[in-house]
Design a protein around this motif. Structure first.
Motif, mmCIF file in Angstrom:
data_model
loop_
_atom_site.group_PDB
_atom_site.id
_atom_site.type_symbol
_atom_site.label_atom_id
_atom_site.label_comp_id
_atom_site.label_asym_id
_atom_site.label_seq_id
_atom_site.Cartn_x
_atom_site.Cartn_y
_atom_site.Cartn_z
ATOM 1 N N PHE A 81 0.863 -1.179 0.000
ATOM 2 C CA PHE A 81 0.000 0.000 0.000
ATOM 3 C C PHE A 81 0.901 1.230 0.000
ATOM 4 N N SER A 82 0.406 2.313 -0.547
ATOM 5 C CA SER A 82 1.231 3.517 -0.680
ATOM 6 C C SER A 82 1.783 3.957 0.668
ATOM 7 N N ILE A 83 0.954 3.869 1.707
ATOM 8 C CA ILE A 83 1.399 4.324 3.026
ATOM 9 C C ILE A 83 2.511 3.424 3.546
ATOM 10 N N THR A 84 2.497 2.140 3.158
ATOM 11 C CA THR A 84 3.555 1.225 3.596
ATOM 12 C C THR A 84 4.897 1.684 3.035
ATOM 13 N N GLU A 85 4.918 1.990 1.746
ATOM 14 C CA GLU A 85 6.171 2.438 1.122
ATOM 15 C C GLU A 85 6.651 3.738 1.761
ATOM 16 N N LEU A 86 5.705 4.633 1.985
ATOM 17 C CA LEU A 86 6.076 5.946 2.540
ATOM 18 C C LEU A 86 6.734 5.795 3.909
ATOM 19 N N VAL A 87 6.090 5.034 4.778
ATOM 20 C CA VAL A 87 6.618 4.841 6.133
ATOM 21 C C VAL A 87 7.916 4.041 6.091
ATOM 22 N N THR A 88 7.965 3.056 5.187
ATOM 23 C CA THR A 88 9.142 2.188 5.085
ATOM 24 C C THR A 88 10.410 2.985 4.769
ATOM 25 N N MET A 89 10.294 4.006 3.945
ATOM 26 C CA MET A 89 11.497 4.763 3.575
ATOM 27 C C MET A 89 12.109 5.463 4.796
ATOM 28 N N GLU A 90 11.288 5.720 5.807
ATOM 29 C CA GLU A 90 11.831 6.240 7.070
ATOM 30 C C GLU A 90 12.427 5.112 7.908
ATOM 31 N N ASP A 91 11.737 3.954 7.903
ATOM 32 C CA ASP A 91 12.214 2.831 8.715
ATOM 33 C C ASP A 91 13.519 2.256 8.163
ATOM 34 N N LEU A 92 13.783 2.513 6.877
ATOM 35 C CA LEU A 92 15.070 2.108 6.283
ATOM 36 C C LEU A 92 16.127 3.194 6.499
ATOM 37 N N PHE A 93 15.753 4.240 7.226
ATOM 38 C CA PHE A 93 16.663 5.358 7.554
ATOM 39 C C PHE A 93 17.151 6.079 6.294
ATOM 40 N N ILE A 94 16.325 6.065 5.244
ATOM 41 C CA ILE A 94 16.673 6.777 4.010
ATOM 42 C C ILE A 94 16.040 8.168 4.051
#
Lengths: 402, 487
Positions: free
Chosen positions: A297-310
């Motif tokens: 889901f779009s929100i998953t990708e958005l949040v994930t980019m923070e959780d990957l510290f990018i």
């Protein structure tokens, strides 16, 4: 800290079927499509494969249990085959199994295959299944988009982002992936869309609309892995090596302990931290060249980019709107279309991500080819934000002298 | 009998109020005679409410501040309980976390079931002055589409707690009559009542049977009709019978027909609770139950009523109101129309009874765990403490969470998952003193919830297993629109 997997195993070959609604194909047909490409790429015979790992998530929907369906589909010669399942990280699990077997010396050449044949349910979306006799009595009546939609309300509350701004940033996540998939002949959904179309689409689970959700697809992907020495011996040039393989599994803290605020993935943060250490990465935003993340889901990708510290915490939505993750941005994300547009046959998805990274690193990504690639990150997320399995894998060029 | 009486009360009326005008608009083409009933509204269960869930809510309201270990007897009266053979009162007692060493029973079979139970319990008050008996009456009555009953009936529940120590209303006298007067009946396995002519019911039923019960009661109590301060009789004939008996017009209790309708066997108790929540010390209250005879009970309100803590009861339930003008939704919720529910509704809902039994405190009682080592509250109770800084094994005590203060941490309104009333709301519910779960949220409309909103938990139907006639129950969050009280 273990020494890790870095540069111990290389990819000998990869393959991937076209993803989509394959009304005319069984799971076995999709596996063969991916395997034939993979075997030709590896330049070996089936008889040279020592062991295999086989990923399917919702096996009762297509092939059934065990390693047998893979053995039968490819007539593998009585070799050990392990069937793995770890929600949407299943494909990456098959890869992990194969890679670790090679690293351990248990196999010289190992095969990882992932497949999912989802489009035989009679309805859109993922198949509905029991979650176990006890869970069924308590679990919230949630669809997958509903479970992931939770992130949006918690994220915007935590960071003080208006619902309108977040919806727009989420829309940009999908617009970017659609634009990328146009250039990918194997992608499921290949049509450019604009932000307004995404924003105005029917709501599936507030605030996720139709275009905030990835495709439900049929497909298969596979990899053959070996040691750098054997690969060189087989005449393979420009080796692509595994740099990190990390997995983190929720233990119930997010679901049952009030230390989690609902706005991020605890597991992805752990897996990313460990993967960066394993791969020797200090600044992921600078050192990673491209990423294929789990954009169910779009929100998953958005949040994930923070959780990957990018992206900085609370800042990913701005990075998306600024085009940082576009194909011409600072760190192209979902260059093959992602789950969103390439599609999401669950057991195949982790291997599909690695396939794109491999093609890109080999310079074989045709119209999608990116320049000056060093390290590629792939990420899977299975389950729900409050209870999940996260994997982070990193591949790059093999740089040691054999 | 001396000294026994009511020590506490509670009630629950579902939030939804169906506009009678909406019903009449839909059905008057077919049944012109219902036009005269197009006034006011009737209470209606949400899709996940039934006689049992309403009974649990009424009982919780009644038991607030009460030591649940003192309840020794639970009686559940209704003609519409979900299980014909699985004791519904036992589910009620489990949901209320009452001790297992108690007596529980269901009763039904007549619209008079609750008053008969009430009287029987009052007359058999146990010797132990601390022992309490809980009598709950609840009804979700079914009626055919376009019938008058559909307009006259309502859904609701009431609970009274009986004891001998400091009752708020003391039993003074009672009189009972049993006559097989079948104004209506419902045969075994039938969904709907079959009724006889209203004029015969009024003339030969109410006007003949109730006066006999009433005169017998007043004679035993040694009280003149004019001394009755509150006369409780459901149905349309209360004023007529009061006048004939010499009871003051201002003593006739509101039947609540305009705001909720008639909740069958529960209605005398709903009206009794409604009277008690406004009663003053010294008032004389007469309660009449009617159905194949009549029960007449006379209470005297005591000074103790001034000390009873405020509660939702009937007034609070009626204030918690959501207007429903979509008659089709009523039909759907009551199984009166065959909706296309789609393939997502086809998931098998078979319940493993052994797993339910093993986990009954978690599922029905909503009991979590509290770690003796670190104090962390968690749901469900588990073998290993969830606190990442603790992790102690086998360290948790039972910790009831049903009455814990909570709020919404995240939420959605899900249009994809099958729900009888889409969208399905659910979210992460966080309890103030620890514990959380991803839970269904019910009794909310679109756009009504947000992060941080206070909620309370309610016992609701989780799933209907229509293949096997089973219902799963679990706890869901509803907006905390009432003052929360910790138990």
């Amino acid at each position: 800290m273990p020494t890790g997997i870095r540069d111990k195993v290389v990819v000998l070959g990869m393959g991937c079927s076209k993803f989509g609604e394959h009304w005319d194909k069984n799971a076995e047909d999709l596996v063969l499509d991916a395997y034939e490409e993979c075997l030709a790429d590896a330049g070996i015979e089936t008889s040279q494969i020592d062991a295999a790992w086989f990923a399917t998530a919702i096996e009762e929907q297509h092939v059934g249990k065990s390693g047998i369906p893979l053995a039968v589909a490819l007539r593998l010669p009585l070799i050990p085959i392990t069937r793995v399942e770890n929600y949407c990280a299943s494909g990456t699990e098959a890869f992990r199994g194969a890679v670790y077997a090679v690293a351990a010396g248990a196999a010289d050449i190992a095969l990882a295959v992932g497949v999912e044949k989802l489009k035989d349910t009679g309805y859109g979306g993922l198949p509905q299944r029991t979650r176990g006799v006890v869970n069924d009595m308590m679990i919230a009546n949630a669809s997958a988009p509903g479970a992931f939609a939770q992130l949006a309300s918690a994220y915007r509350t935590k960071h003080g982002i208006s619902a309108t701004d977040l919806k727009r940033a989420m829309a940009q996540v999908s617009v970017k992936s659609h634009a990328n998939a146009v250039k990918n002949p194997r992608a499921h959904l290949r049509r450019e869309i604009d932000i307004d179309t995404v924003i105005k689409a029917p709501i599936v689970a507030e605030p996720l609309g139709l275009y905030d959700c990835c495709g439900v697809s049929d497909g298969a992907a596979c990899a053959i892995v070996t040691t750098p020495e054997i690969a060189r011996g087989l005449g393979k040039q420009g080796l692509i090596a595994v740099k990190a393989l990390q997995l983190s599994v929720s233990n119930g803290v997010e679901a049952s302990h009030n230390s989690w605020d609902g706005s991020y993935f605890m597991t992805t943060r752990r897996a990313a931290t460990n993967a960066y250490e394993e791969a020797g990465i200090r600044n992921p935003r600078e050192e990673i060249s491209m990423a294929e993340v789990h954009d169910c889901f779009s929100i998953t990708e958005l949040v994930t980019m923070e959780d990957l510290f990018i992206s900085k915490e609370g800042n990913a939505w701005r990075d998306f709107l600024d085009g940082f993750y576009n194909s011409d941005g600072g760190l192209p994300c979902q260059i093959d279309g992602g789950l969103k547009c390439f599609g999401h046959p669950i057991g195949a998805s982790g291997l599909r991500m690695l396939y794109e990274g491999y093609l890109q690193l080999c310079g074989r990504a045709e119209k999608r080819q990116l320049d000056a690639l060093k390290l590629v990150l792939t990420h899977n997320l299975g389950g729900f934000p409050h209870q999940n399995v996260a994997s982070v894998s990193i591949i790059g060029r093999y740089e040691k002298n054999v | 009998m001396e000294g026994s009486g009511i020590v506490a009360f509670g009630a629950y009326v579902p939030q939804l109020r169906l506009s009678r005008q909406a019903v009449v608009q839909a059905n008057a083409w077919f049944n012109d005679s219902i036009r005269s009933l197009a006034k006011g509204e009737r209470s209606m269960c949400n899709w996940d409410e039934d006689a049992l869930t309403m009974a649990v809510e009424a009982a919780r309201d009644c038991l607030q501040g009460v030591d649940r270990g003192s309840v020794r007897d639970v009686v559940l009266a209704s003609t519409t309980l979900p299980f014909a053979d699985r004791q519904n009162a036992g589910i009620l007692a489990t949901a209320l976390n009452l001790p297992e060493e108690i007596s529980t029973s269901d009763s039904g079979g007549s619209q008079r079931a609750a008053t008969t139970d009430l009287l029987r319990a009052l007359k058999s008050a146990p010797a132990d002055p601390k022992a309490l008996t809980l009598v709950v009456a609840s009804e979700k009555r079914r009626a055919k589409a376009a019938s008058a009953q559909e307009l006259l009936f309502g859904d609701g529940a009431a609970a009274v707690l009986l004891g001998t120590t400091n009752p708020i209303a003391r039993l003074v006298a009672s009189h009972q009559i049993s006559i097989d007067f079948a104004d209506h009946y419902r045969g075994e396995g039938e969904a709907f009542d079959y009724s006889w002519e209203e004029r015969w019911v009024r003339d030969e039923g109410y006007r003949c049977i109730v006066p006999r019960a009433l005169s017998g009661l007043l004679e035993k109590a040694g009280i003149e009709p004019g001394a009755v301060d509150r006369f409780i009789l459901p149905g349309a004939v209360a004023h007529d019978l009061a006048k004939r008996a010499g009871i003051r017009a201002d003593a006739v209790a509101d039947t609540l027909s305009g705001v909720m309708g008639d909740a069958g066997s529960a209605q005398p108790l709903v009206m009794l609770v409604h009277a008690l929540e406004r009663a003053k010390p010294g008032e004389t209250i007469v309660v009449i139950g009617f159905g194949q005879g009549s029960d007449a009970i006379l209470f005297k309100v005591t000074d103790a009523i001034t000390k009873l803590a405020p509660r939702r009861a009937v007034a609070g339930s009626l204030a918690r109101r959501r207007s429903e003008t979509n008659y089709q939704r009523y039909l759907a919720f009551n199984g009166l129309v065959n909706m296309d529910r789609g393939p997502r509704s086809e998931l098998d809902k078979q319940t493993a009874l052994s797993a339910l039994y093993r986990n009954r405190q978690t599922i029905l009682g909503f009991i979590g765990g509290k770690c003796r080592q670190c104090g962390t509250v968690q749901f469900p109770k588990s073998n290993v403490c969830v606190n990442p800084n603790c992790g102690t094994t086998r360290s948790q005590n039972d910790h009831p969470l049903a009455d814990a203060h909570a709020q919404i941490q995240s939420w959605t309104a899900d249009n994809l998952t099958y729900s009888p009333d889409p969208p399905q709301h659910f979210g992460m519910i966080v309890f103030e003193d620890g514990g959380r779960l991803m839970a269904d949220i019910t009794d909310v409309g679109k756009g009504e919830i947000d992060v941080g909103m206070p909620v309370r938990m309610m016992f609701r139907v989780k799933d209907y297993d229509e293949r096997r006639g089973f219902r799963r129950y679990f706890w869901k969050a509803v907006p905390a629109d009432l003052p929360q009280t910790a138990s």
